[in-house]
Design an enzyme around this catalytic site. Structure first.
Site, PDB file in Angstrom:
ATOM      1  N   ASP A 126       0.826  -1.221   0.000  1.00 23.04           N
ATOM      2  CA  ASP A 126       0.000   0.000   0.000  1.00 23.04           C
ATOM      3  C   ASP A 126       0.856   1.265   0.000  1.00 23.04           C
ATOM      4  OD1 ASP A 126      -2.206  -1.614  -0.086  1.00 23.04           O
ATOM      5  OD2 ASP A 126      -2.691  -1.445   2.042  1.00 23.04           O
ATOM      6  N   GLU A 272     -11.167  -4.480   4.715  1.00 21.06           N
ATOM      7  CA  GLU A 272     -11.296  -5.233   3.462  1.00 21.06           C
ATOM      8  C   GLU A 272     -12.141  -6.507   3.575  1.00 21.06           C
ATOM      9  OE1 GLU A 272     -10.516  -4.179   0.501  1.00 21.06           O
ATOM     10  OE2 GLU A 272      -9.012  -2.611   0.772  1.00 21.06           O
TER      11      GLU A 272
END
Length: 300
Positions: A126, A272
Site C-alpha cells: 500500500d 477489506e
C-alpha cells in the site's frame, strides 16, 4: 490494554472498484464482535458507521486517483472521530471498509504521539501513489500517504503531514508488491517481512523481531492495521484483492496473541471484509476471532 474501547465503522468502498466492502462493518458486527469483546470485560462505545458520500456518477480518475474527493471527505470525517476517541483516552477500533480508510485512522491517531509505530499486516505494501499505481485505486496508497507521499489532498488530511516516519513501519505478510513500491521500500528503509521470511523464520520469530524493531525505534504507541487479505484466500475468501500463499488462521491467531502479550498495541483497524465475495460470513467471523486474540482472549 486500554479496556475503554470505541468502535467506528467506515463503510467505504470508493478506494477500489469492487462493490461490497462497504458492508464490511455490518458483517463484522453481525459476526458478534461486540458480544465477543464484552465477554473480555471491555467498556464498549459503539459509535456506529460514518456516512460516506457517493459519487454522483462514474467519475474520471483525477491524477490517476479514483474517487479522490469522496475518499478524502470520508477520511477527514474518520480522522475527526478517531481524534475525539483518543482524546478521551479510549482505544480506537476501526472497522472497514477498504484500506484507504487507514489514511483517516492514522491522521486521527498520530497527532497524539511523538513517535507512533505501525504494524501493517497485509498482502500488499500500500505504498503506491498516483504516479506509480497501475490501477488508480486509493486503497493501495494509504501507507505512502501517511509518510507524506502522494496527492496533497490526501497527505494533508487533518491538517498535518507526515503522520508517521517510514522507519517506524513494519510490513508483515507482503507478497504482492508493485515495482514503484519496491523502490520506495528501499529508498525509505521500510522494514518488511515478506511471506518468504515468515515461512523461513516462523511467525513467532517474525513477531518477536517486529516488536523488537519497533522497541528499538523508541515508539510511544503502536497502531495495528490488519487487512484480511493477509490471510490465504482459502481461509478468508471474502476480500477484494486476494493473493494466494497467505497466512493461515492459526498463524494469525499466534500473531495477535503475541501482540496482546506485548501490551504495545494502542489502536487497531480491521479492513477489506467483503461479504458479497464471502462464504457464509466466514471472513468476518475470522476477523472477530482475530480481534478476540488481539484484545486478550485466551484458551486458559
Amino acid at each position: 490494554m486500554n479496556k475503554q474501547l470505541s468502535i467506528i465503522g467506515v463503510p467505504m468502498d470508493l478506494g477500489q472498484n469492487r462493490r461490497g466492502v462497504d458492508m464490511g462493518p455490518s458483517a463484522i458486527r453481525y459476526a458478534g464482535v461486540i458480544e465477543r469483546l464484552e465477554q473480555l470485560k471491555y467498556d464498549i462505545e459503539d459509535l456506529g458507521d460514518l456516512v460516506i458520500s457517493r459519487p454522483g456518477e462514474e467519475q474520471e480518475k483525477k491524477d490517476n486517483l479514483r474517487n479522490l474527493e469522496e475518499v478524502r471527505e470520508g477520511n477527514i470525517k474518520l480522522a475527526e472521530e478517531v481524534d475525539k476517541v483518543v482524546s478521551k483516552n479510549r482505544f480506537p477500533l476501526v472497522l472497514g471498509g477498504d484500506h484507504s480508510i487507514a489514511m483517516g485512522t492514522l491522521a486521527g491517531i498520530a497527532k497524539h504521539y511523538e513517535n507512533l509505530g505501525v504494524i501493517w499486516y497485509d498482502a500488499h505494501a500500500d505504498l503506491n501513489s498516483g504516479e506509480t499505481s497501475p490501477s488508480g485505486n486509493i486503497h493501495g496508497m494509504p501507507l505512502a500517504v501517511s509518510i507524506g507521499i502522494g496527492h496533497e489532498k490526501l497527505t494533508g488530511i487533518h491538517g498535518y503531514q507526515p503522520k508517521i516516519k517510514p522507519e517506524n513501519i513494519v510490513i508483515i505478510g507482503a507478497r504482492s508488491v508493485d515495482e514503484g513500491e519496491r523502490e520506495l521500500i528501499k529508498e525509505k528503509g521500510i522494514k518488511v517481512f515478506s511471506m518468504h521470511e515468515v515461512d523461513r523464520l516462523g511467525m513467532s520469530q517474525v513477531m518477536q523481531d517486529s516488536l523488537g524493531y519497533l522497541e528499538s525505534r523508541n515508539v510511544d504507541g503502536v497502531h495495528l492495521s490488519l487487512d484480511l487479505d493477509s490471510l490465504d484466500p482459502g481461509e478468508a475468501p471474502g476480500v477484494g484483492t486476494p493473493v494466494m500463499g497467505g497466512f493461515s488462521y492459526r498463524e494469525s491467531h499466534l500473531a495477535m496473541e503475541m501482540l496482546n502479550e506485548s501490551e504495545k498495541i494502542t489502536s487497531a483497524e480491521f479492513v477489506e471484509v467483503n461479504p458479497i465475495l464471502d462464504e457464509k460470513n466466514k471472513t468476518a467471523t475470522m476477523a472477530v476471532g482475530l480481534l478476540g486474540s488481539l484484545l486478550g482472549e485466551k484458551l486458559k
